[in-house]
Design a protein around this motif. Sequence first.
Motif, PDB file in Angstrom:
ATOM      1  N   PHE A 132     -59.865 -39.295  91.329  1.00 26.63           N
ATOM      2  CA  PHE A 132     -58.620 -39.297  92.089  1.00 26.63           C
ATOM      3  C   PHE A 132     -58.618 -38.132  93.066  1.00 26.63           C
ATOM      4  O   PHE A 132     -59.292 -37.132  92.857  1.00 26.63           O
ATOM      5  N   ILE A 133     -57.872 -38.332  94.139  1.00 31.26           N
ATOM      6  CA  ILE A 133     -57.731 -37.296  95.159  1.00 31.26           C
ATOM      7  C   ILE A 133     -56.239 -37.081  95.386  1.00 31.26           C
ATOM      8  O   ILE A 133     -55.486 -38.047  95.524  1.00 31.26           O
ATOM      9  N   ILE A 134     -55.830 -35.835  95.437  1.00 29.59           N
ATOM     10  CA  ILE A 134     -54.437 -35.524  95.745  1.00 29.59           C
ATOM     11  C   ILE A 134     -54.293 -35.584  97.262  1.00 29.59           C
ATOM     12  O   ILE A 134     -54.844 -34.760  97.974  1.00 29.59           O
ATOM     13  N   GLU A 135     -53.576 -36.585  97.731  1.00 27.57           N
ATOM     14  CA  GLU A 135     -53.384 -36.791  99.167  1.00 27.57           C
ATOM     15  C   GLU A 135     -52.256 -35.921  99.719  1.00 27.57           C
ATOM     16  O   GLU A 135     -52.298 -35.505 100.867  1.00 27.57           O
ATOM     17  N   HIS A 136     -51.242 -35.709  98.922  1.00 28.95           N
ATOM     18  CA  HIS A 136     -50.075 -34.922  99.349  1.00 28.95           C
ATOM     19  C   HIS A 136     -49.521 -34.226  98.115  1.00 28.95           C
ATOM     20  O   HIS A 136     -49.477 -34.809  97.032  1.00 28.95           O
ATOM     21  N   PHE A 137     -49.123 -32.978  98.286  1.00 25.88           N
ATOM     22  CA  PHE A 137     -48.575 -32.186  97.177  1.00 25.88           C
ATOM     23  C   PHE A 137     -47.457 -31.323  97.737  1.00 25.88           C
ATOM     24  O   PHE A 137     -47.683 -30.539  98.653  1.00 25.88           O
TER      25      PHE A 137
END
Length: 185
Positions: A132-137
């Motif tokens: 998984f990749i964190i696209e927005h935080f």
Amino acid sequence: MGYFLIMKQLIRKILKEESESNELLKVVNKEGIFSVAKLVGGIDNLKSLFKDNPAVLERIGGANGIVRLTYDLENCPCIDLKFDIIDEHINKWGTRSWGEINVKYDESKLTKEEINFFNAFIVDTFEMEGSFIIEHFDCPELENKRSDGFIELNEINGVNAEESFDYEGKIDRHKVQKIIDKLSN
């Protein structure tokens, strides 16, 4: 006479609320937003309590984000799902922390079997490193602690992630893609 009694009670209530708000602010400053969020019943309640305090609201941010889930970052199926940051997880040494999240999607588009399978896919994806990749935080409190590079799945649509499915078996890519297509429409 009744008017003065009502005003006196109102003033007492305002002073009590102000005092409680100041005490909560002390805890926010000392322990962090997530400690207070637990006390008041969650981030949304915390935002409501401090709606007139931009400094606290800035620390909270949106307390949300977007994560891209896939088994293979170069090949799909993959899907971007929104999440809410519901808590802060601190390692046992107290040296690092990260957001515990609630991943959200529209279950109304899926059958019970599809929900069960898709929740298993979500949990499985979080358990596999690099899937998984964190696209927005958006949570400045955690970003300031350099805790925005990792997240931990806690809930799916408000249900404990481990209790959100009872599917056992291989996660079939074609079945995942069909569900992703359904969710995209």
